[in-house]
Design a protein around this motif. Structure first.
Motif, PDB file in Angstrom:
ATOM      1  N   ALA A   1      44.670  54.255  44.679  1.00 47.42           N
ATOM      2  CA  ALA A   1      46.111  54.573  43.888  1.00 47.42           C
ATOM      3  C   ALA A   1      46.065  53.439  43.816  1.00 47.42           C
ATOM      4  CB  ALA A   1      47.234  55.102  43.614  1.00 47.42           C
ATOM      5  N   ARG A   2      46.814  53.098  44.903  1.00 45.24           N
ATOM      6  CA  ARG A   2      46.753  50.964  44.702  1.00 45.24           C
ATOM      7  C   ARG A   2      44.995  50.024  43.996  1.00 45.24           C
ATOM      8  NH1 ARG A   2      50.594  48.621  47.697  1.00 45.24           N
ATOM      9  NH2 ARG A   2      49.379  47.383  48.692  1.00 45.24           N
ATOM     10  N   LYS A   3      44.526  50.895  43.931  1.00 48.25           N
ATOM     11  CA  LYS A   3      43.027  49.981  44.293  1.00 48.25           C
ATOM     12  C   LYS A   3      43.205  49.962  42.116  1.00 48.25           C
ATOM     13  CE  LYS A   3      38.539  48.966  44.958  1.00 48.25           C
ATOM     14  NZ  LYS A   3      37.241  49.555  45.391  1.00 48.25           N
ATOM     15  N   GLN A   4      43.364  51.212  41.471  1.00 45.97           N
ATOM     16  CA  GLN A   4      43.006  51.695  40.364  1.00 45.97           C
ATOM     17  C   GLN A   4      43.917  50.724  39.985  1.00 45.97           C
ATOM     18  OE1 GLN A   4      40.814  53.686  39.120  1.00 45.97           O
ATOM     19  NE2 GLN A   4      41.188  52.392  37.268  1.00 45.97           N
ATOM     20  N   PHE A   5      45.459  50.995  40.395  1.00 48.20           N
ATOM     21  CA  PHE A   5      46.153  49.762  39.145  1.00 48.20           C
ATOM     22  C   PHE A   5      46.147  48.562  39.403  1.00 48.20           C
ATOM     23  CE2 PHE A   5      49.807  47.703  40.215  1.00 48.20           C
ATOM     24  CZ  PHE A   5      50.871  47.914  39.078  1.00 48.20           C
TER      25      PHE A   5
ATOM     26  N   LYS B   1      48.534  37.230  42.133  1.00 49.35           N
ATOM     27  CA  LYS B   1      48.198  37.549  43.281  1.00 49.35           C
ATOM     28  C   LYS B   1      48.084  38.219  43.749  1.00 49.35           C
ATOM     29  CE  LYS B   1      49.044  32.162  44.120  1.00 49.35           C
ATOM     30  NZ  LYS B   1      49.722  30.963  44.183  1.00 49.35           N
ATOM     31  N   ARG B   2      49.017  39.117  43.910  1.00 51.02           N
ATOM     32  CA  ARG B   2      49.208  40.413  44.104  1.00 51.02           C
ATOM     33  C   ARG B   2      48.548  41.526  44.186  1.00 51.02           C
ATOM     34  NH1 ARG B   2      55.472  41.342  45.812  1.00 51.02           N
ATOM     35  NH2 ARG B   2      56.273  39.238  45.243  1.00 51.02           N
ATOM     36  N   VAL B   3      47.678  41.356  43.053  1.00 50.65           N
ATOM     37  CA  VAL B   3      46.923  42.217  42.348  1.00 50.65           C
ATOM     38  C   VAL B   3      45.998  42.048  43.409  1.00 50.65           C
ATOM     39  CG1 VAL B   3      45.508  43.332  40.340  1.00 50.65           C
ATOM     40  CG2 VAL B   3      48.226  42.711  40.192  1.00 50.65           C
TER      41      VAL B   3
ATOM     42  N   VAL C   1      45.822  43.077  46.145  1.00 51.17           N
ATOM     43  CA  VAL C   1      45.058  44.534  47.350  1.00 51.17           C
ATOM     44  C   VAL C   1      43.613  44.910  46.224  1.00 51.17           C
ATOM     45  CG1 VAL C   1      45.907  46.776  44.976  1.00 51.17           C
ATOM     46  CG2 VAL C   1      47.650  44.863  46.012  1.00 51.17           C
ATOM     47  N   LEU C   2      43.122  44.359  45.485  1.00 52.23           N
ATOM     48  CA  LEU C   2      41.616  44.841  44.673  1.00 52.23           C
ATOM     49  C   LEU C   2      40.908  43.932  46.518  1.00 52.23           C
ATOM     50  CD1 LEU C   2      42.190  43.452  42.047  1.00 52.23           C
ATOM     51  CD2 LEU C   2      41.079  45.462  42.111  1.00 52.23           C
ATOM     52  N   GLU C   3      41.383  42.606  46.955  1.00 48.41           N
ATOM     53  CA  GLU C   3      40.310  42.812  48.287  1.00 48.41           C
ATOM     54  C   GLU C   3      40.568  42.990  49.376  1.00 48.41           C
ATOM     55  OE1 GLU C   3      42.597  38.380  48.473  1.00 48.41           O
ATOM     56  OE2 GLU C   3      40.913  37.269  47.199  1.00 48.41           O
ATOM     57  N   ASN C   4      41.914  43.655  49.840  1.00 48.54           N
ATOM     58  CA  ASN C   4      42.082  44.678  50.723  1.00 48.54           C
ATOM     59  C   ASN C   4      41.786  45.949  50.062  1.00 48.54           C
ATOM     60  OD1 ASN C   4      42.588  42.549  52.013  1.00 48.54           O
ATOM     61  ND2 ASN C   4      44.489  42.094  51.618  1.00 48.54           N
TER      62      ASN C   4
ATOM     63  N   GLY D   1      42.869  48.436  47.892  1.00 44.75           N
ATOM     64  CA  GLY D   1      44.003  49.025  48.047  1.00 44.75           C
ATOM     65  C   GLY D   1      44.887  48.933  49.375  1.00 44.75           C
ATOM     66  N   GLY D   2      44.229  48.164  50.362  1.00 44.41           N
ATOM     67  CA  GLY D   2      45.178  47.675  51.775  1.00 44.41           C
ATOM     68  C   GLY D   2      46.317  47.690  51.398  1.00 44.41           C
ATOM     69  N   HIS D   3      47.164  47.132  52.942  1.00 39.79           N
ATOM     70  CA  HIS D   3      48.470  46.435  52.746  1.00 39.79           C
ATOM     71  C   HIS D   3      47.616  44.956  52.039  1.00 39.79           C
ATOM     72  CE1 HIS D   3      50.228  49.674  54.514  1.00 39.79           C
ATOM     73  NE2 HIS D   3      49.505  50.017  55.112  1.00 39.79           N
ATOM     74  N   THR D   4      48.434  43.953  51.911  1.00 33.70           N
ATOM     75  CA  THR D   4      48.728  43.315  51.408  1.00 33.70           C
ATOM     76  C   THR D   4      50.076  41.407  52.744  1.00 33.70           C
ATOM     77  OG1 THR D   4      49.884  42.794  49.615  1.00 33.70           O
ATOM     78  CG2 THR D   4      47.886  43.472  49.223  1.00 33.70           C
ATOM     79  N   LYS D   5      50.126  40.542  52.193  1.00 30.77           N
ATOM     80  CA  LYS D   5      51.115  39.618  52.899  1.00 30.77           C
ATOM     81  C   LYS D   5      52.071  39.972  52.061  1.00 30.77           C
ATOM     82  CE  LYS D   5      49.702  35.350  51.087  1.00 30.77           C
ATOM     83  NZ  LYS D   5      49.631  34.517  50.788  1.00 30.77           N
ATOM     84  N   TYR D   6      52.495  40.539  51.084  1.00 35.63           N
ATOM     85  CA  TYR D   6      53.451  40.674  50.327  1.00 35.63           C
ATOM     86  C   TYR D   6      54.687  40.993  50.492  1.00 35.63           C
ATOM     87  CZ  TYR D   6      51.396  36.972  47.700  1.00 35.63           C
ATOM     88  OH  TYR D   6      50.308  36.505  47.123  1.00 35.63           O
TER      89      TYR D   6
END
Length: 336
Positions: A128-132, A321-323, A326-329, A331-336
């Motif tokens: 869902a995060r990746k789709q967003f 940058k947040r978006v 999420v794509l680079e990970n 859909g996983g965790h980010t530093k934010y």
């Protein structure tokens, strides 16, 4: 003796062969007499200017044991040094201290760190995060500037629930400045609902008791709508997937008020810039001397209203940058 280059040692020997004494060589090359003497003596003994190999204490762990330690630590990131030592000793029969394990891990770039606290992401959450992120990656700042971000948070009377650290010297454990004051039953706290946009902070409302869908709807009508209207017709409202936010009562109200609601992926506080604003607010409150709940409420409201627009704008500007993170990970965790 200071470590000398091979060229310099050869010059010392050459000057000595030319008939110069230790003192003249030392003065010419700006070295100590003892350094010159030892270099020449070593040449006379060995016939070479090269230093002999230095033998230190042999490594206690073989290369195979070191690889085993690396596999154990990478296989279970939470495994303690003592547990790894016991495992290594059980397999190889060689007693190893926890300090040796830590030193070995440091040499391969692994260090014991306090883990970041992040929501548990299941595969459906990552999807869902990746789709967003895929849907929002082409949005420009004009879109993000029209989003009203919202959230609830708890503010404690005596600071955060997290681990605190102080700088102190031996014997200062119980000085007033080195202790964290506590009171019975935690000293109390307040729950607040707030909203923000790139234009600054919006309304802030204190929550009395346990909030249900009906109370949340009252907050939306009294506090959210005025803040949303200030953003114009293109405004979009964001809230997470808390059951109160997605209830039939809330959904019906938002539809009746013709509010555009952003589809939001669950378990994604790192995508909501207001989470960072809460952190800024709480750090400001730690600098204030507050002794009761009434004072806390006053200071919270005062600091909220004093939040610079530039702070909110900078947080919203981080959305691309947040978006991307999420794509680079995936859909996983980010530093934010």
């Amino acid at each position: 003796m200071a470590k000398l280059s091979e060229d310099l040692k050869k010059r010392i020997v050459a000057l000595h062969k030319d008939g110069l004494g230790y003192k003249k060589i030392a003065k010419t090359l700006k070295l100590s007499c003892s350094t010159v003497a030892k270099t020449i003596q070593r040449f006379n003994w060995t016939g070479s200017t090269q230093s002999r190999p230095r033998h230190g204490r042999p490594k206690k762990l073989s290369a195979r044991a070191q690889r085993h330690i690396q596999r154990l630590s990478l296989g279970n990131r939470r495994m303690s040094a003592a547990s790894i030592a016991a495992e290594v000793e059980g397999v190889g029969g060689q007693p190893v201290s926890a300090q040796t394990i830590r030193r070995t891990l440091h040499q391969i770039g692994l260090h014991g760190c306090r883990p970041r606290r992040k929501p548990l992401l299941k595969m459906m959450h990552k999807k869902a995060r990746k789709q967003f992120a895929e849907d929002k990656q082409t949005k420009d700042m004009d879109y993000w500037n029209h989003v009203l971000w919202s959230d609830e948070t708890k503010i404690n009377l005596f600071g955060s629930d997290g681990v605190k650290r102080v700088w102190r010297q031996p014997g200062e454990e119980y000085k007033d400045k080195c202790v964290l004051p506590t009171v019975k039953h935690g000293g109390g706290s307040v729950m607040v609902w707030g909203c923000m946009s790139a234009a600054g902070t919006g309304e802030l409302q204190f929550i009395e008791g346990t909030m249900n869908a009906n109370m949340y709807c009252d907050i939306l009508k009294q506090s959210m709508i005025p803040s949303l209207r200030r953003l114009g017709r293109r405004a979009v409202f964001q809230h997470d997937n808390d059951p109160k936010h997605t209830s039939k009562t809330t959904t019906a109200l938002l539809k009746k008020l013709r509010v555009k609601v952003m589809d939001w992926p669950s378990m994604s506080p790192d995508l909501n810039p207001i989470e960072h604003l809460w952190g800024i607010l709480k750090r400001k409150l730690e600098e204030c001397k507050v002794s009761n709940i009434h004072q806390l409420r006053d200071v919270v409201m005062e600091e909220w209203k004093r939040t610079p627009v530039a702070t909110c704008e900078a947080l919203v500007n981080s959305m691309p940058k947040r978006v991307k993170a999420v794509l680079e990970n995936d859909g996983g965790h980010t530093k934010y």
